[in-house]
Scaffold this motif. Structure first.
Motif, PDB file in Angstrom:
ATOM      1  N   VAL A   6       0.858  -1.194   0.000  1.00 18.83           N
ATOM      2  CA  VAL A   6       0.000   0.000   0.000  1.00 18.83           C
ATOM      3  C   VAL A   6       0.886   1.234   0.000  1.00 18.83           C
ATOM      4  N   GLY A   8       0.601   5.868  -1.057  1.00 20.94           N
ATOM      5  CA  GLY A   8      -0.245   6.950  -1.554  1.00 20.94           C
ATOM      6  C   GLY A   8       0.476   8.271  -1.530  1.00 20.94           C
ATOM      7  N   GLN A  10      -0.508  12.644  -1.375  1.00 20.14           N
ATOM      8  CA  GLN A  10      -1.555  13.654  -1.210  1.00 20.14           C
ATOM      9  C   GLN A  10      -1.734  14.452  -2.506  1.00 20.14           C
ATOM     10  N   HIS A  44      -6.855  13.450   3.017  1.00 20.91           N
ATOM     11  CA  HIS A  44      -5.732  14.066   3.738  1.00 20.91           C
ATOM     12  C   HIS A  44      -5.458  15.481   3.220  1.00 20.91           C
ATOM     13  N   MET A 130      -4.052   7.855   8.027  1.00 18.09           N
ATOM     14  CA  MET A 130      -3.028   7.118   7.274  1.00 18.09           C
ATOM     15  C   MET A 130      -2.925   5.676   7.774  1.00 18.09           C
ATOM     16  N   ASP A 133      -5.668   3.884   6.136  1.00 20.17           N
ATOM     17  CA  ASP A 133      -5.340   3.636   4.713  1.00 20.17           C
ATOM     18  C   ASP A 133      -4.537   2.350   4.562  1.00 20.17           C
ATOM     19  N   VAL A 142       5.140  -0.990   2.733  1.00 22.67           N
ATOM     20  CA  VAL A 142       4.651   0.360   2.416  1.00 22.67           C
ATOM     21  C   VAL A 142       5.863   1.192   1.948  1.00 22.67           C
ATOM     22  N   GLN A 148       8.088   9.991   5.941  1.00 22.72           N
ATOM     23  CA  GLN A 148       6.897   9.245   6.378  1.00 22.72           C
ATOM     24  C   GLN A 148       7.211   8.137   7.379  1.00 22.72           C
ATOM     25  N   HIS A 151       5.296   8.316  10.561  1.00 23.01           N
ATOM     26  CA  HIS A 151       3.882   7.974  10.361  1.00 23.01           C
ATOM     27  C   HIS A 151       3.690   6.449  10.307  1.00 23.01           C
TER      28      HIS A 151
HETATM   29  N1  TRP Z   1       1.166  10.678   4.292  1.00 21.08           N
HETATM   30  C1  TRP Z   1       1.683  10.364   2.988  1.00 21.08           C
HETATM   31  C2  TRP Z   1       2.495  11.565   2.498  1.00 21.08           C
HETATM   32  O1  TRP Z   1       2.286  12.674   2.862  1.00 21.08           O
HETATM   33  C3  TRP Z   1       0.587  10.068   2.004  1.00 21.08           C
HETATM   34  C4  TRP Z   1      -0.199   8.884   2.413  1.00 21.08           C
HETATM   35  C5  TRP Z   1      -1.508   8.876   2.819  1.00 21.08           C
HETATM   36  C6  TRP Z   1       0.257   7.535   2.461  1.00 21.08           C
HETATM   37  N2  TRP Z   1      -1.903   7.623   3.092  1.00 21.08           N
HETATM   38  C7  TRP Z   1      -0.864   6.766   2.894  1.00 21.08           C
HETATM   39  C8  TRP Z   1       1.470   6.922   2.186  1.00 21.08           C
HETATM   40  C9  TRP Z   1      -0.754   5.388   3.070  1.00 21.08           C
HETATM   41  C10 TRP Z   1       1.562   5.529   2.372  1.00 21.08           C
HETATM   42  C11 TRP Z   1       0.470   4.762   2.801  1.00 21.08           C
HETATM   43  O2  TRP Z   1       3.348  11.360   1.694  1.00 21.08           O
END
Ligand code: TRP
Ligand code: ADP
Length: 321
Positions: A6, A8, A10, A44, A130, A133, A142, A148, A151
């Motif tokens: 997974v 992502g 923003q 986000h 997050m 997600d 990931v 990140q 996070h």
């Molecule tokens: N927080 C990530 C960023 O700012 C973006 C993100 C949102 C993300 N959800 C996620 C990254 C899930 C990995 C998995 O870059």
């Protein structure tokens, strides 16, 4: 069960080579090995963007950049976070087991406040959404940039707390953070970021690339003098395969001025970006292509995430009738 991945980005602006090297390239390479779920983190983005047109165009831009970078919708599920309600629902559930202290320690939150961003609840609870997600897809890995890492640690803390309270539900995903690309510098030497106006976009024209590269700050060493490792060299190391040995040597021994070093970097970035431009031109010949991909991606993501959400509801005692 297939091993999942997974990640992502923003929808807060135009993606850049920092996003590419730090995260997107790994998503593309690993789509051969993993079942990929790649989202546009549009919910986000709302904690930063309060302009509907900007969010709409930013969202499309991320999807186009994913495709132009080589994500293949046959192998990767590309979807919008907002089109999969389980993300917001799991985020609410996880919010109830996340301590304020954990969120108060988040560097990204503290940095955003230090930079004068509005301290809204969405910004504060960013890591909880997050975590949702990620955990909804029970991934093994990931891939992200260094910024990140914390996070992901918070995601694992929340998952462990959930497992402790309600029984083993989530395994802890591993971050893929590659040292050599963990923090790509921007043209001002800070981390390249959509929020700092210091980026080189993936669809930048040769003229703009040159203009931006020429602005990279350098010291006052003369061409014949050895140079210190700097932003220019860091970017050459990412981009300049063929003439890198010569440039590395010139940094150690002297013999190349900053002007030539910059001109070569600009030319190499332009060649590097050519395939991105080519794929963009192809995408633009197919009306409705983006929408079709998202409709299918949203459908697949809903199927996978609803299965986890049902399990979570059962564990916490929410009646699902
Ligand atoms: N927080 C990530 C960023 O700012 C973006 C993100 C949102 C993300 N959800 C996620 C990254 C899930 C990995 C998995 O870059
Ligand atoms: P930005 O800071 O440009 O808004 P995002 O927060 O949307 O970028 O990040 C998307 C992905 O790209 C994340 O995995 C992030 O770690 C990675 N990333 C962003 N900037 C860089 C960078 N300068 N170097 C390496 N990776 C980066």
């Amino acid at each position: 069960m297939a091993h999942r991945l997974v990640s992502g980005i923003q929808a807060t602006g135009t993606p850049h080579i920092g996003n590419y090297f730090g995260a997107i390239r790994q998503m593309v390479q690993l789509q051969e090995k993993y079942e990929n779920f790649i989202l546009v983190a549009d919910l986000h983005s709302l904690n930063q963007i309060h302009d509907a047109d900007r969010l709409r165009s930013g969202t499309r831009e991320i999807v186009i950049n994913y495709l132009a970078s080589g994500l293949d919708p046959e192998k990767t599920t590309i979807f919008l976070q907002s089109s999969v309600p389980a993300h917001a629902e799991l985020s609410t559930i996880l919010g109830s087991i996340t301590s304020l202290g954990l969120l108060e320690r988040a560097h990204a939150y503290k940095d955003a406040l230090a930079k004068g961003r509005e301290a809204n609840l969405g910004l504060f609870s960013y890591p909880v959404l997050m975590a949702a997600d990620i955990l909804l897809y029970k991934p093994e890995v990931v891939p992200v940039g260094r910024d990140q890492q914390q996070h992901l640690e918070i995601t694992n803390d929340i998952a462990s707390r959930f497992n402790h309270l309600y029984g083993q539900t989530f395994s802890l995903p591993k971050g893929i953070i590659l040292d050599e690309v963990a923090t790509v510098p921007g043209i001002d030497g800070q981390k390249m970021s959509k929020s700092y106006s210091n980026t080189i976009g993936l669809f930048e024209s040769p003229e703009v690339v040159k203009e931006k590269v020429m602005k990279i700050p350098t010291d006052s060493r003369r061409p014949e003098e050895p140079k210190e490792v700097d932003t220019l060299l860091a970017l050459h190391r990412l981009i300049s395969a063929a003439d890198l040995p010569e440039i590395e040597e010139a940094y150690v021994k002297g013999g190349m001025g900053y002007k030539e070093t910059k001109e070569r970097l600009a030319a190499n970035i332009t060649s590097f970006l050519q395939p991105f431009h080519d794929r963009l031109a192809e995408i633009n010949t197919k009306p409705g292509y983006l929408e079709d991909i998202l409709v299918e991606g949203n459908k697949q993501a809903n199927i996978q995430s609803n299965a986890t959400l049902e399990e979570v509801k059962e564990r916490v005692g929410i009646l699902s009738l």
